[in-house]
Design an enzyme around this catalytic site. Structure first.
Site, mmCIF file in Angstrom:
data_model
loop_
_atom_site.group_PDB
_atom_site.id
_atom_site.type_symbol
_atom_site.label_atom_id
_atom_site.label_comp_id
_atom_site.label_asym_id
_atom_site.label_seq_id
_atom_site.Cartn_x
_atom_site.Cartn_y
_atom_site.Cartn_z
ATOM 1 N N ARG A 163 0.628 -0.956 -0.220
ATOM 2 C CA ARG A 163 0.141 0.225 -0.268
ATOM 3 C C ARG A 163 1.158 1.401 -0.172
ATOM 4 O O ARG A 163 1.771 1.709 0.911
ATOM 5 C CB ARG A 163 -1.008 -0.069 1.120
ATOM 6 C CG ARG A 163 -1.676 -1.081 0.879
ATOM 7 C CD ARG A 163 -2.940 -1.344 0.292
ATOM 8 N NE ARG A 163 -3.898 -2.138 -0.307
ATOM 9 C CZ ARG A 163 -5.118 -2.130 -0.909
ATOM 10 N NH1 ARG A 163 -4.769 -1.470 -1.772
ATOM 11 N NH2 ARG A 163 -5.834 -2.987 -0.731
ATOM 12 N N GLU A 170 -8.971 -11.780 -6.586
ATOM 13 C CA GLU A 170 -7.588 -11.751 -5.444
ATOM 14 C C GLU A 170 -7.431 -12.890 -5.632
ATOM 15 O O GLU A 170 -5.977 -12.911 -4.786
ATOM 16 C CB GLU A 170 -8.295 -10.932 -4.379
ATOM 17 C CG GLU A 170 -8.094 -9.543 -4.711
ATOM 18 C CD GLU A 170 -8.228 -7.947 -3.610
ATOM 19 O OE1 GLU A 170 -8.624 -8.438 -3.280
ATOM 20 O OE2 GLU A 170 -7.606 -6.951 -4.070
ATOM 21 N N GLU A 211 -1.188 -5.860 -7.082
ATOM 22 C CA GLU A 211 -2.337 -7.057 -7.235
ATOM 23 C C GLU A 211 -1.222 -7.983 -7.341
ATOM 24 O O GLU A 211 -1.258 -9.875 -6.964
ATOM 25 C CB GLU A 211 -3.433 -7.742 -7.579
ATOM 26 C CG GLU A 211 -4.579 -6.203 -7.120
ATOM 27 C CD GLU A 211 -5.843 -6.986 -8.012
ATOM 28 O OE1 GLU A 211 -5.591 -7.317 -8.760
ATOM 29 O OE2 GLU A 211 -6.735 -6.003 -7.588
#
Length: 225
Positions: free
Chosen positions: A74, A107, A155
């Protein structure tokens, strides 16, 4: 349970909106400036905040009492965080639980046959309109290899781990997990499990707190006082 405890509930509280303008239009969310009055005789108050489409997240619990965590970079906090699968509500008309199932498949390559609402949150209500619904997913399966989503950008670095629920609770309480959705979901799942999941809501339960359910001002709207 006391009468006061039973009456504790957040509620809608519309106020007189004087103006609403979009100061920044982003790829995913906007920054808006709104002026409002707390009552008809009150002075105007202006607040800037992020207008967000909302999101869903998924706490996956398998038959060995393990939760699925994923590690993802992040950039705003410059950290790799242990999180739960989640994604934006950015496809118009998609049911909330269908969005959760889609994000779980994309995901984590995981499917689930049992879905319940675990918890509803506003992640930062002083600065963002983002509403988050977290689902509990059980009855786990795998997405066939030929149907799996190709993950890109951050991702592409996702790492998956199955962690015992009690160990995940310890990680939250010891300050080793910082994601708000993961922390809230893990603690809620522990309480729900210890109560044999009897208090959980059905997956299709109403979500009146999501902005799409009570209307919102369009980009650039100005409402005259």
């Amino acid at each position: 349970m006391s009468e006061q405890s039973r009456n504790i509930s957040d509620e809608q509280s519309p106020r007189r909106l004087v103006s609403s303008t979009t100061d920044y239009e982003g790829r995913i969310w906007d920054v808006v400036s709104e002026t409002f009055r707390l009552d008809d005789d009150g002075d105007p108050i202006t607040r800037d905040f992020i207008r967000h489409p909302g999101a869903v997240a998924i706490l996956v619990l398998d038959d060995q009492d393990r939760v699925l965590l994923l590690r993802q970079y992040r950039h705003p906090v410059r950290m790799d965080l242990w999180e739960i699968p989640a994604g934006l509500l950015d496809q118009e008309g998609e049911e909330f639980v269908d969005a959760a199932a889609r994000e779980l498949a994309e995901e984590a390559d995981i499917t689930a046959s049992q879905w319940h609402v675990l918890i509803d949150l506003f992640l930062s209500p002083g600065s963002s309109s983002e509403a988050l619904r977290v689902y509990l997913a059980r009855g786990i399966g795998e997405v066939p290899a030929a149907d799996r989503h190709e993950r890109t950008h951050e991702e592409a670095e996702i790492t998956l781990a199955w962690v015992e629920l009690d160990a995940a609770v310890s990680a939250v309480l010891e300050g080793r997990i910082h994601s708000p959705s993961a922390a809230a979901a893990i603690l809620a799942a522990r309480v729900a499990r210890d109560n044999d999941f009897i208090d959980l809501r059905p997956a299709m339960s109403p979500w009146p707190e999501h902005p799409s359910q009570h209307g919102s001002w369009p980009r650039g709207a100005v409402i005259e006082d």
